[in-house]
Motif scaffolding. Structure first.
Motif, mmCIF file in Angstrom:
data_model
loop_
_atom_site.group_PDB
_atom_site.id
_atom_site.type_symbol
_atom_site.label_atom_id
_atom_site.label_comp_id
_atom_site.label_asym_id
_atom_site.label_seq_id
_atom_site.Cartn_x
_atom_site.Cartn_y
_atom_site.Cartn_z
ATOM 1 N N LEU A 121 0.861 -1.185 0.000
ATOM 2 C CA LEU A 121 0.000 0.000 0.000
ATOM 3 C C LEU A 121 0.898 1.235 0.000
ATOM 4 O O LEU A 121 1.630 1.480 0.954
ATOM 5 N N GLU A 126 -7.814 -0.829 6.079
ATOM 6 C CA GLU A 126 -7.178 -1.756 5.127
ATOM 7 C C GLU A 126 -8.202 -2.714 4.543
ATOM 8 O O GLU A 126 -8.210 -2.973 3.337
ATOM 9 N N ARG A 186 -3.131 -10.881 0.349
ATOM 10 C CA ARG A 186 -3.491 -10.340 1.667
ATOM 11 C C ARG A 186 -3.054 -11.290 2.773
ATOM 12 O O ARG A 186 -2.573 -10.864 3.834
ATOM 13 N N THR A 244 0.884 -7.431 4.440
ATOM 14 C CA THR A 244 0.744 -6.112 3.834
ATOM 15 C C THR A 244 1.851 -5.200 4.329
ATOM 16 O O THR A 244 2.154 -5.166 5.525
ATOM 17 N N TYR A 265 3.243 -1.102 4.191
ATOM 18 C CA TYR A 265 2.756 0.260 3.988
ATOM 19 C C TYR A 265 3.941 1.166 3.681
ATOM 20 O O TYR A 265 4.896 1.232 4.458
ATOM 21 N N ILE A 295 -1.084 2.300 11.356
ATOM 22 C CA ILE A 295 -0.211 1.390 10.624
ATOM 23 C C ILE A 295 0.678 0.641 11.607
ATOM 24 O O ILE A 295 1.355 1.261 12.433
#
Length: 748
Positions: free
Chosen positions: A503, A581, A688, A692, A694, A734
């Motif tokens: 992401l 998310e 997924r 994940t 970020y 996060i």
């Protein structure tokens, strides 16, 4: 056919927005009661210092009291009753009020925006499907420079020094700001009885004084008395109009606090209680002064007009009412800062929504303590109530002037009235306010200078933040990398794909951000599924969940690279949700499913953006399954957060929580999907499950050596504010273990 469907949909959305704000009379009466404790504290305490801050030497005869009362009556009627109650309150932005609401309306209807914007971004943000709202959601990263004028009323109207020692006044002031934690709803019910009793008391005393001392005082309503005052005007008497202006203290907060309550409740309270009570109070005080102007030294103070056997009651009520008096300005400041913060024109601060029913009811701890410090500095530093009144008067009139100017534009451009009507509004109310500006300027050296100091500091902070944000955004636009660089040329550079989802948070909505290309160049690998996420504000209070996400592809389908634009209004808290998310993944899955029937999905180089926002439980693509797992010392929340529960109480979330782990499955009807769609959804689910990551860009701004002093100063101020304000909201949710910050040097 599409235009017809679009028109029908827009009409239905308009009706929905109209009926969503309908309220029952019972609810209106409850809100009206609450407004007494929040909105009208300033109005109710104005009689304590309107006449009392006029020099006693200005009263030459009983006619002087008549002349001042004439000015009081018509100022209160024209400005508070006519301008704000019957005109300005109608210019709400879906229930939100204040100068920003006016700017928001102009922003949408005049396409005003102060941050740079490229055409490709504009085209994407203006893209519409047949079921999308065709108006009101145009991109605008807006700034507003007039906030300091609205919230600069400060809490300097605190008149406690007149009745109690400074230490006691400071204790009461601190107590007032501590109570802000409990939110508008509880404060309104807590303070409303105090203001109600106070208003009934001063109006009753006023009525007694009218009949006991001078029943003819109401003849002063005639404008002839204002003409007599102007005809024999001099510098001293003209300066005294600064005190008369204080009678409308709180008019601007009626509009600014609109988001906390409703138009009907604010108007109902003012027309039925506030206005008549204040007119009776001022009439009674003027009647008393007309018979005692050559008597005792403090004949123009409200306390002198109270019968002696009620003095102790008056002192007690005035103390309580004075403490409540600053509540309207505090609440209005929270509203304005929250609106400006959401659109990126104010340094990041923590915002707590204190109600799940009224989106405008917010509490900002950082601003609360800053206001408390300013209030204490005024209480301790100023040794004369007149100085406080001078500063307050300057703040009041400048806020009104800004509202008048913007309101005239709203009348012409949004209400689509003639320029004649707009011009009449500007000239009429502008003339009234210009008269008081001239009076305030005569007292600049006696307290009003404090307002300019506070305004200068506030303006510098906002200007530096705006300038730094603008330059940073310009740098991102100029240094972005084309999509082809990532999809076509990267494989030739030996870039490999790894399992999982990446992401990438970026401010731009086209191309590849410079910080991510910098990352790829130095570490040639990225995830099997990439999602570029952008948060884009809109000058509306709220964006409906069904219209929140714009999803499209970056490059060919085989690349598995997507772009998701999250649209939000200035009252939305999109980035503070723990399941953000999951919402992004669900939106991507919904997009993949909808794209199957969209023949124009690859019509543009960037990919066709589609609106998805269907709740995950109703999704046709992915079905969420919630598994609650205990996470000790969870890194999902960087700091302990205080949120409002549905009941209005606060819940503090600790770092050790039970977090819901959401997994996705393809629905049973997935067998009827096209094979390519099913494979892509399954690949998204597998990615997924793999994890994940970020990616956030960490900017380091530096100024060129040949830059001028102003540019260096603004960039240095921006860097200082950026380092010392709170983390971006998206960073708070996060997990630290999954966060990758990529630093880049921005040479401005």
């Amino acid at each position: 056919m599409s235009l017809g469907l679009k028109g029908i949909f827009c009409h239905l959305c308009f009706l929905r927005s109209e009926f969503s704000f309908k309220e029952t009379w019972r609810h209106s009466l409850i809100l009206s009661f609450q407004t007494l404790g929040v909105v009208y504290g300033r109005f109710s305490t104005a009689p304590l210092y309107v006449f009392g801050t006029i020099q006693t030497t200005n009263f030459k005869s009983n006619e002087t009291a008549y002349e001042y009362f004439s000015f009081l009556f018509w100022t209160l009627t024209i400005v508070s009753l006519l301008k704000y109650t019957f005109i300005v309150l109608r210019a709400d932005d879906n229930g939100e009020g204040g100068i920003f609401a006016l700017y928001s309306l102009l922003c949408r209807h005049c396409k005003v925006g102060l941050l740079p914007n490229d055409r490709s971004t504009e085209e994407i943000m203006q893209h519409e499907e047949c079921y999308q709202l065709s108006s009101g959601l145009q991109r605008s990263l807006s700034n507003i420079k007039y906030t300091s004028s609205t919230d600069a009323e400060q809490t300097i109207s605190d008149d406690l020094r007149k009745y109690v020692p400074v230490p006691s006044a400071c204790v009461i002031t601190v107590g007032l700001f501590i109570l802000q934690y409990y939110g508008t709803h509880k404060i309104g019910f807590m303070f409303a009885p105090i203001v109600t009793i106070w208003l009934l008391f001063i109006s009753g005393v006023g009525m007694y004084n009218v009949f006991h001392w001078d029943p003819k005082i109401f003849s002063a309503i005639s404008p002839v008395y204002m003409y007599r005052f102007v005809r024999k005007i001099n510098k001293a008497s003209w300066k005294s109009l600064n005190s008369i202006l204080l009678c409308v203290a709180g008019s601007e907060t009626m509009f600014t606090d609109l988001g906390h309550f409703s138009r009907r409740s604010i108007k109902l309270t003012f027309v039925c209680l506030i206005y008549p009570a204040l007119v009776l109070c001022y009439a009674g005080q003027a009647a008393f002064i007309s018979k005692h102007w050559n008597g005792t030294e403090n004949f123009n103070h409200l306390s002198e007009s109270v019968p002696k056997h009620l003095r102790h009651v008056f002192i007690l009520l005035s103390l309580l009412a004075s403490a409540v008096g600053s509540q309207a300005t505090i609440t209005a400041t929270f509203s304005i800062i929250n609106q400006c913060l959401t659109l990126g024109c104010f340094p990041r601060v923590k915002v707590i929504h204190t109600s799940d029913k009224r989106l405008g009811q917010v509490y900002i701890p950082d601003v609360n303590w800053l206001l408390m410090a300013l209030s204490l500095s005024v209480t301790i530093g100023f040794h004369d109530v007149t100085r406080i009144a001078n500063a307050a008067g300057m703040a009041i009139v400048f806020g009104m002037i800004v509202t008048t100017c913007m309101m005239s534009l709203v009348i012409a451009l949004y209400w689509e009235k003639s320029l004649f009507v707009s011009g009449c509004f500007l000239i009429f109310f502008g003339f009234v306010e210009a008269v008081y500006v001239s009076a305030c300027m005569l007292s600049f050296h006696k307290g009003a200078w404090y307002l300019f100091v506070i305004s200068a500091v506030s303006f510098t902070i906002m200007l530096a933040w705006h300038y730094g944000t603008m330059k940073k955004y310009e740098f991102d636009l100029q240094n972005r990398v084309s999509t082809e660089w990532l999809t076509d040329y990267s494989p030739g550079l030996g870039v490999s794909r790894v399992r999982g989802i990446g992401l990438i948070y970026t401010d731009i909505v086209t191309g590849i951000p410079a910080f991510f290309s910098h990352f790829i160049t130095n570490l040639p690998a990225f995830h099997q599924v990439l999602i570029f996420v952008s948060f884009k504000p809109h000058p509306v209070p709220c964006v409906p969940p069904s219209e929140r996400y714009l999803v499209g592809r970056v490059g060919n389908k085989d690349y598995r690279i997507y772009r998701c634009i999250v649209r939000y209004g200035y009252c939305d808290q999109v980035r503070d949700t723990d399941n953000f998310e999951e919402q992004i993944i669900g939106s991507i899955g919904e997009f993949i499913s909808l794209e199957e029937s969209d023949s124009e999905s690859l019509a543009s180089p960037e990919g066709r953006m589609m609106i998805v926002g269907k709740p995950l439980v109703e999704s046709n693509a992915l079905i969420p399954i919630h598994d609650t797992t205990s996470v000790a010392g969870s890194t999902n929340i960087a700091n302990n957060e205080t949120l409002a529960s549905p009941s209005g109480d606060f819940i503090e979330r600790k770092t050790a929580v039970r977090r819901k782990k959401v997994r996705f499955l393809i629905p049973e009807g997935g067998a009827r999907m096209r094979l390519s769609v099913r494979e892509e959804l399954q690949e998204l689910i597998d990615a997924r499950e793999s994890g994940t990551a970020y990616f956030l860009g960490q900017s380091h701004l530096t100024v060129r050596d040949d830059s001028n002093f102003l540019k260096k100063f603004l960039i240095m101020a921006f860097v200082f504010l950026d380092r010392n304000c709170r983390e971006p909201p998206v960073a708070l949710n996060i997990p630290h273990a999954a966060l990758v910050e990529v630093g880049m040097v921005y040479i401005i």
